[in-house]
Design a protein around this motif. Structure first.
Motif, PDB file in Angstrom:
ATOM      1  N   ALA A  88      23.026 -89.249  -8.424  1.00  0.00           N
ATOM      2  CA  ALA A  88      24.077 -88.651  -7.731  1.00  0.00           C
ATOM      3  C   ALA A  88      24.570 -87.675  -9.039  1.00  0.00           C
ATOM      4  N   PRO A  89      24.511 -86.405  -9.023  1.00  0.00           N
ATOM      5  CA  PRO A  89      25.020 -85.586 -10.146  1.00  0.00           C
ATOM      6  C   PRO A  89      26.692 -85.428 -10.287  1.00  0.00           C
ATOM      7  N   ARG A  90      27.206 -86.443 -10.465  1.00  0.00           N
ATOM      8  CA  ARG A  90      28.519 -86.511 -10.644  1.00  0.00           C
ATOM      9  C   ARG A  90      29.188 -87.732 -10.990  1.00  0.00           C
ATOM     10  N   THR A  91      30.402 -87.767 -11.266  1.00  0.00           N
ATOM     11  CA  THR A  91      30.930 -89.268 -11.365  1.00  0.00           C
ATOM     12  C   THR A  91      30.719 -90.111 -10.186  1.00  0.00           C
ATOM     13  N   HIS A  92      30.678 -91.472 -10.099  1.00  0.00           N
ATOM     14  CA  HIS A  92      30.313 -92.233  -9.309  1.00  0.00           C
ATOM     15  C   HIS A  92      30.998 -93.566  -9.141  1.00  0.00           C
ATOM     16  N   ASN A  93      31.192 -94.032  -8.145  1.00  0.00           N
ATOM     17  CA  ASN A  93      31.428 -95.386  -7.605  1.00  0.00           C
ATOM     18  C   ASN A  93      31.108 -96.543  -8.616  1.00  0.00           C
ATOM     19  N   SER A  94      30.128 -96.385  -9.257  1.00  0.00           N
ATOM     20  CA  SER A  94      29.384 -97.409 -10.199  1.00  0.00           C
ATOM     21  C   SER A  94      29.721 -97.181 -11.555  1.00  0.00           C
ATOM     22  N   GLY A  95      30.849 -96.390 -11.812  1.00  0.00           N
ATOM     23  CA  GLY A  95      31.399 -96.195 -13.016  1.00  0.00           C
ATOM     24  C   GLY A  95      33.246 -96.193 -13.218  1.00  0.00           C
ATOM     25  N   HIS A  96      33.574 -96.644 -12.099  1.00  0.00           N
ATOM     26  CA  HIS A  96      35.145 -96.614 -12.148  1.00  0.00           C
ATOM     27  C   HIS A  96      35.515 -97.632 -13.197  1.00  0.00           C
ATOM     28  N   GLN A  97      34.834 -98.607 -13.202  1.00  0.00           N
ATOM     29  CA  GLN A  97      35.401 -99.534 -14.402  1.00  0.00           C
ATOM     30  C   GLN A  97      35.628 -99.015 -15.610  1.00  0.00           C
ATOM     31  N   THR A  98      34.908 -97.978 -15.901  1.00  0.00           N
ATOM     32  CA  THR A  98      35.010 -97.532 -17.350  1.00  0.00           C
ATOM     33  C   THR A  98      36.365 -96.762 -17.659  1.00  0.00           C
ATOM     34  N   ILE A  99      36.987 -96.600 -17.015  1.00  0.00           N
ATOM     35  CA  ILE A  99      38.690 -96.426 -16.996  1.00  0.00           C
ATOM     36  C   ILE A  99      39.168 -97.429 -17.909  1.00  0.00           C
ATOM     37  N   GLU A 100      39.014 -98.671 -17.737  1.00  0.00           N
ATOM     38  CA  GLU A 100      39.685 -99.681 -18.411  1.00  0.00           C
ATOM     39  C   GLU A 100      38.707-100.437 -19.531  1.00  0.00           C
ATOM     40  N   ALA A 101      37.449-100.414 -19.002  1.00  0.00           N
ATOM     41  CA  ALA A 101      36.583-101.350 -19.592  1.00  0.00           C
ATOM     42  C   ALA A 101      36.061-100.749 -20.840  1.00  0.00           C
ATOM     43  N   ASN A 102      35.839 -99.438 -20.992  1.00  0.00           N
ATOM     44  CA  ASN A 102      35.056 -98.654 -21.998  1.00  0.00           C
ATOM     45  C   ASN A 102      35.948 -97.745 -22.849  1.00  0.00           C
ATOM     46  N   ILE A 103      35.586 -97.530 -23.989  1.00  0.00           N
ATOM     47  CA  ILE A 103      36.154 -96.577 -24.869  1.00  0.00           C
ATOM     48  C   ILE A 103      36.532 -95.418 -24.116  1.00  0.00           C
ATOM     49  N   THR A 104      35.543 -94.716 -23.642  1.00  0.00           N
ATOM     50  CA  THR A 104      35.424 -93.622 -23.035  1.00  0.00           C
ATOM     51  C   THR A 104      35.304 -93.833 -21.497  1.00  0.00           C
ATOM     52  N   SER A 105      35.926 -93.229 -20.636  1.00  0.00           N
ATOM     53  CA  SER A 105      35.788 -93.382 -19.073  1.00  0.00           C
ATOM     54  C   SER A 105      34.542 -92.603 -18.802  1.00  0.00           C
ATOM     55  N   GLN A 106      34.151 -92.416 -17.509  1.00  0.00           N
ATOM     56  CA  GLN A 106      33.100 -91.698 -17.068  1.00  0.00           C
ATOM     57  C   GLN A 106      33.680 -90.342 -16.796  1.00  0.00           C
ATOM     58  N   PHE A 107      34.993 -90.298 -16.368  1.00  0.00           N
ATOM     59  CA  PHE A 107      35.568 -89.041 -16.160  1.00  0.00           C
ATOM     60  C   PHE A 107      35.977 -88.058 -17.102  1.00  0.00           C
ATOM     61  N   GLU A 108      36.166 -88.977 -18.474  1.00  0.00           N
ATOM     62  CA  GLU A 108      36.586 -87.856 -19.746  1.00  0.00           C
ATOM     63  C   GLU A 108      35.081 -87.389 -20.154  1.00  0.00           C
ATOM     64  N   GLN A 109      34.065 -88.316 -19.929  1.00  0.00           N
ATOM     65  CA  GLN A 109      32.729 -88.093 -20.355  1.00  0.00           C
ATOM     66  C   GLN A 109      32.170 -86.829 -19.513  1.00  0.00           C
ATOM     67  N   HIS A 110      32.425 -86.840 -18.231  1.00  0.00           N
ATOM     68  CA  HIS A 110      32.022 -85.663 -17.433  1.00  0.00           C
ATOM     69  C   HIS A 110      32.506 -84.464 -17.956  1.00  0.00           C
ATOM     70  N   LEU A 111      33.894 -84.475 -18.313  1.00  0.00           N
ATOM     71  CA  LEU A 111      34.624 -83.417 -18.789  1.00  0.00           C
ATOM     72  C   LEU A 111      33.998 -82.936 -20.311  1.00  0.00           C
ATOM     73  N   ARG A 112      33.729 -83.755 -20.945  1.00  0.00           N
ATOM     74  CA  ARG A 112      33.181 -83.513 -22.315  1.00  0.00           C
ATOM     75  C   ARG A 112      31.919 -82.813 -22.090  1.00  0.00           C
ATOM     76  N   ALA A 113      30.997 -83.480 -21.161  1.00  0.00           N
ATOM     77  CA  ALA A 113      29.739 -82.871 -21.064  1.00  0.00           C
ATOM     78  C   ALA A 113      29.627 -81.523 -20.523  1.00  0.00           C
ATOM     79  N   ILE A 114      30.476 -81.093 -19.517  1.00  0.00           N
ATOM     80  CA  ILE A 114      30.449 -79.969 -18.898  1.00  0.00           C
ATOM     81  C   ILE A 114      31.077 -78.616 -19.774  1.00  0.00           C
ATOM     82  N   LEU A 115      31.973 -79.195 -20.879  1.00  0.00           N
ATOM     83  CA  LEU A 115      32.598 -78.379 -21.761  1.00  0.00           C
ATOM     84  C   LEU A 115      32.104 -78.143 -23.170  1.00  0.00           C
ATOM     85  N   ASN A 116      30.648 -78.816 -23.254  1.00  0.00           N
ATOM     86  CA  ASN A 116      29.793 -79.049 -24.458  1.00  0.00           C
ATOM     87  C   ASN A 116      30.713 -79.548 -25.587  1.00  0.00           C
TER      88      ASN A 116
END
Length: 379
Positions: free
Chosen positions: A266-294
């Protein structure tokens, strides 16, 4: 891109829960985000800098929406890729790239891409109609998947015996060999324009027995180190061969002999990454924004083991959502509730998710089972 990121006008196709969580993350970077969705009451409708009601699959609608945007991205694959290709030609940054979204929209093209690029996946046969599925009875047991239009478990039929062939799709589809797996795994991998690639820790998923969507998720997955490393290498291989910019969820099967096969991407944020909001230093949602903004990709390091439980509408209830058990739920240490702002519930509709963090993976599993029984979404 010469503009400061805070001066960019960013358009997102889709205004559901993934967009909502992306918006929540975007406030940390003070980004200017504009959303479009066909539902006037979509979860993002009251949160974005502007919200447009419109069909994501209509060429003219997407062209008009993208006309004044600097960057365009998606939170759902069901979008008009012809319009996105034209906007890309006009100089807009469109990530993930429209040609990749178009390929992933069709599971038949997905599987053909894996085969052509030597990406391990289950054996398959392309079929045009139900009769072709039936003519391949010798290939059973198998899974019949619609080429286009399937989502959240829809468009998938398990066909174990010839008696099940009546369930075959009478449309372009594929017949995929049923995999004898011991675990279903997922890796979220990100890549920016500079070619930097980072994977989030491997997670293990458990699916709802009837709704065919993720019910539980555990991070990190309990697998051997060599399996983990193989999964990361495979995810990085897929996103690199796609030459994709953005975030990619790579769902995998771990077979009985410890081989890893790509199931779907799936070419987007995904249900299997929701836990990253609390469990990881960077969430999948922030990482997506970082990636598309280079921007430089953030650390994906796991802070604490986590479980994620999808909050699904109770079977037998349709109407205005009511949440039972909130007080009991929120009294449990390590529980984080995310409700998606959907007014109407219906059976198995994703209404939110719960993340549980704990030092002990065993405690996590106990809490996850408990949490599932506490919170009920009724009408």
């Amino acid at each position: 891109m010469n503009k400061d990121i805070t001066d960019l006008k960013i358009g997102v196709l889709g205004g559901g829960q993934l967009g909502r969580m992306m918006l929540q993350s975007s406030t940390d970077f003070n980004l200017d985000i504009h959303m479009i969705d066909p539902d006037p009451n979509a979860p993002c409708s009251k949160m974005a800098n502007s919200f447009t009601q419109g069909a994501l699959t209509d060429y003219d609608t997407i062209m008009a929406f993208g006309a004044d945007k600097d960057v365009l991205t998606i939170e759902i694959e069901a979008v008009n890729t012809d319009a996105l290709k034209e906007l890309e030609k006009q100089g807009k940054k469109v990530f993930p790239q429209p040609a990749i979204v178009e390929m992933i929209q069709d599971k038949r093209k997905q599987k053909t891409f894996y085969k052509a690029n030597r990406i391990p996946t289950a054996d398959f046969i392309l079929t045009e109609n139900a009769e072709e599925v039936k003519s391949n009875a010798s290939f059973l047991p198998a899974v019949n998947k619609l080429g286009k239009g399937g989502y959240d478990g829809q468009g998938v039929q398990i066909i174990k015996t010839e008696a099940d062939l009546e369930k075959a799709f009478d449309a372009p589809s594929l017949l995929e060999k049923l995999v004898d797996f011991k675990k279903e795994l997922s890796v979220i991998v990100a890549r920016n324009e500079a070619g930097e690639v980072k994977c989030f820790p491997l997670v293990e998923m458990a699916f709802h027995p009837t709704a065919n969507l993720v019910e539980f998720l555990f991070a990190p997955a309990e697998v051997a180190k060599e399996v983990e490393e193989k999964a990361y290498a495979l995810a990085e291989d897929v996103i690199s061969k796609l030459d994709m910019v953005g975030l990619l969820a790579v769902e995998m099967f771990l077979t009985q002999d410890d081989q890893i096969l790509v199931n779907e991407i799936a070419p987007r944020t995904h249900n299997s990454g929701h836990q990253t909001i609390e469990a990881n230093i960077t969430s999948q949602f922030e990482q997506h924004l970082r990636a598309i903004l280079n921007l430089p990709l953030g650390s994906t390091e796991l802070i604490k083991p986590a479980a994620m439980v999808n909050v699904l509408g109770e079977d037998g209830y349709t109407g205005n959502a009511k949440y039972e058990g909130l007080n009991e739920l929120l009294s449990i240490p390590g529980v984080h509730l995310h409700l998606y702002g959907k007014k109407l519930t219906k059976p198995f509709r994703k209404m939110g998710h719960i993340t549980i963090t704990d030092e002990s993976t065993e405690t996590l599993k106990t809490k996850a089972l408990k949490v599932k029984e506490i919170l009920k979404v009724k009408a």
